[in-house]
Design a protein around this motif. Structure first.
Motif, PDB file in Angstrom:
ATOM      1  N   ILE A 195      34.978  23.941  20.764  1.00  0.00           N
ATOM      2  CA  ILE A 195      34.069  22.963  21.372  1.00  0.00           C
ATOM      3  C   ILE A 195      32.672  23.082  20.766  1.00  0.00           C
ATOM      4  O   ILE A 195      32.016  22.074  20.489  1.00  0.00           O
ATOM      5  N   THR A 196      32.216  24.309  20.522  1.00  0.00           N
ATOM      6  CA  THR A 196      30.907  24.525  19.912  1.00  0.00           C
ATOM      7  C   THR A 196      30.862  23.934  18.508  1.00  0.00           C
ATOM      8  O   THR A 196      29.879  23.297  18.126  1.00  0.00           O
ATOM      9  N   THR A 197      31.934  24.102  17.738  1.00  0.00           N
ATOM     10  CA  THR A 197      31.999  23.537  16.396  1.00  0.00           C
ATOM     11  C   THR A 197      32.001  22.013  16.457  1.00  0.00           C
ATOM     12  O   THR A 197      31.317  21.347  15.673  1.00  0.00           O
ATOM     13  N   LEU A 198      32.748  21.433  17.397  1.00  0.00           N
ATOM     14  CA  LEU A 198      32.725  19.978  17.577  1.00  0.00           C
ATOM     15  C   LEU A 198      31.311  19.491  17.879  1.00  0.00           C
ATOM     16  O   LEU A 198      30.859  18.483  17.346  1.00  0.00           O
ATOM     17  N   LYS A 199      30.627  20.221  18.765  1.00  0.00           N
ATOM     18  CA  LYS A 199      29.267  19.831  19.163  1.00  0.00           C
ATOM     19  C   LYS A 199      28.318  19.903  17.974  1.00  0.00           C
ATOM     20  O   LYS A 199      27.509  18.996  17.773  1.00  0.00           O
ATOM     21  N   GLU A 200      28.422  20.962  17.174  1.00  0.00           N
ATOM     22  CA  GLU A 200      27.548  21.092  16.009  1.00  0.00           C
ATOM     23  C   GLU A 200      27.800  19.956  15.026  1.00  0.00           C
ATOM     24  O   GLU A 200      26.866  19.371  14.479  1.00  0.00           O
ATOM     25  N   TYR A 201      29.057  19.607  14.812  1.00  0.00           N
ATOM     26  CA  TYR A 201      29.397  18.510  13.910  1.00  0.00           C
ATOM     27  C   TYR A 201      28.888  17.182  14.477  1.00  0.00           C
ATOM     28  O   TYR A 201      28.332  16.356  13.755  1.00  0.00           O
ATOM     29  N   TYR A 202      29.064  16.991  15.769  1.00  0.00           N
ATOM     30  CA  TYR A 202      28.602  15.768  16.440  1.00  0.00           C
ATOM     31  C   TYR A 202      27.084  15.637  16.311  1.00  0.00           C
ATOM     32  O   TYR A 202      26.570  14.578  15.956  1.00  0.00           O
ATOM     33  N   ASP A 203      26.348  16.732  16.588  1.00  0.00           N
ATOM     34  CA  ASP A 203      24.884  16.707  16.511  1.00  0.00           C
ATOM     35  C   ASP A 203      24.432  16.445  15.088  1.00  0.00           C
ATOM     36  O   ASP A 203      23.492  15.671  14.855  1.00  0.00           O
ATOM     37  N   LEU A 204      25.079  17.075  14.109  1.00  0.00           N
ATOM     38  CA  LEU A 204      24.728  16.877  12.713  1.00  0.00           C
ATOM     39  C   LEU A 204      24.988  15.429  12.302  1.00  0.00           C
ATOM     40  O   LEU A 204      24.157  14.802  11.648  1.00  0.00           O
TER      41      LEU A 204
ATOM     42  N   ARG B 233      25.031  12.761  14.187  1.00  0.00           N
ATOM     43  CA  ARG B 233      24.010  11.894  14.820  1.00  0.00           C
ATOM     44  C   ARG B 233      22.680  12.017  14.115  1.00  0.00           C
ATOM     45  O   ARG B 233      21.990  11.028  13.902  1.00  0.00           O
ATOM     46  N   SER B 234      22.333  13.233  13.740  1.00  0.00           N
ATOM     47  CA  SER B 234      21.077  13.470  13.047  1.00  0.00           C
ATOM     48  C   SER B 234      21.056  12.765  11.697  1.00  0.00           C
ATOM     49  O   SER B 234      20.067  12.109  11.330  1.00  0.00           O
ATOM     50  N   LEU B 235      22.140  12.873  10.943  1.00  0.00           N
ATOM     51  CA  LEU B 235      22.223  12.223   9.636  1.00  0.00           C
ATOM     52  C   LEU B 235      22.223  10.707   9.753  1.00  0.00           C
ATOM     53  O   LEU B 235      21.663  10.010   8.920  1.00  0.00           O
TER      54      LEU B 235
END
Length: 116
Positions: free
Chosen positions: A99-108, A110-112
């Protein structure tokens, strides 16, 4: 100079491969139906998107009636929804990592997407 760069690059690559294998193992737990009710985390949470948009942890879990960390939420869901009486720290932490990896990918992502 190049002799120092090669071990650093090799170490980085080894770290990426280790992370990828850990995420793959975590994804197996996410999709596993080996529990008393025969459903997986993905049965209710699909691709995990609903968990990502709930905000930062800890936060109030209305089903539990208290504030919980992400790990607390994972354990609560496994005990209440999947009817797993005995917590398994290895699985709990694997799901936490997934879940943490999904969140990091999701945040990245969105940021990009918001960059000019």
């Amino acid at each position: 100079m190049k002799s120092k760069q090669l071990p650093i690059a090799a170490g980085f690559l080894a770290g990426v491969l280790l992370l990828a294998s850990g995420v793959q193992a975590s994804e197996q737990h996410w999709n596993s139906t080996q529990n008393p009710v025969g459903i997986s985390c993905a049965t209710c949470h699909f691709d995990g998107y609903d968990l990502l948009v709930r905000g930062e942890y800890p936060h109030h879990n209305p089903l539990a009636g208290r504030h919980m960390t992400l790990l607390d939420s994972i354990r609560h869901c496994r005990q209440v929804s999947l009817k797993i009486d005995t917590p398994d720290n290895t699985v709990d932490y694997a799901l936490f990592q997934f879940i943490t990896t999904l969140k990091e990918y999701y945040d990245l992502s969105r940021s990009l997407a918001n960059e000019p």
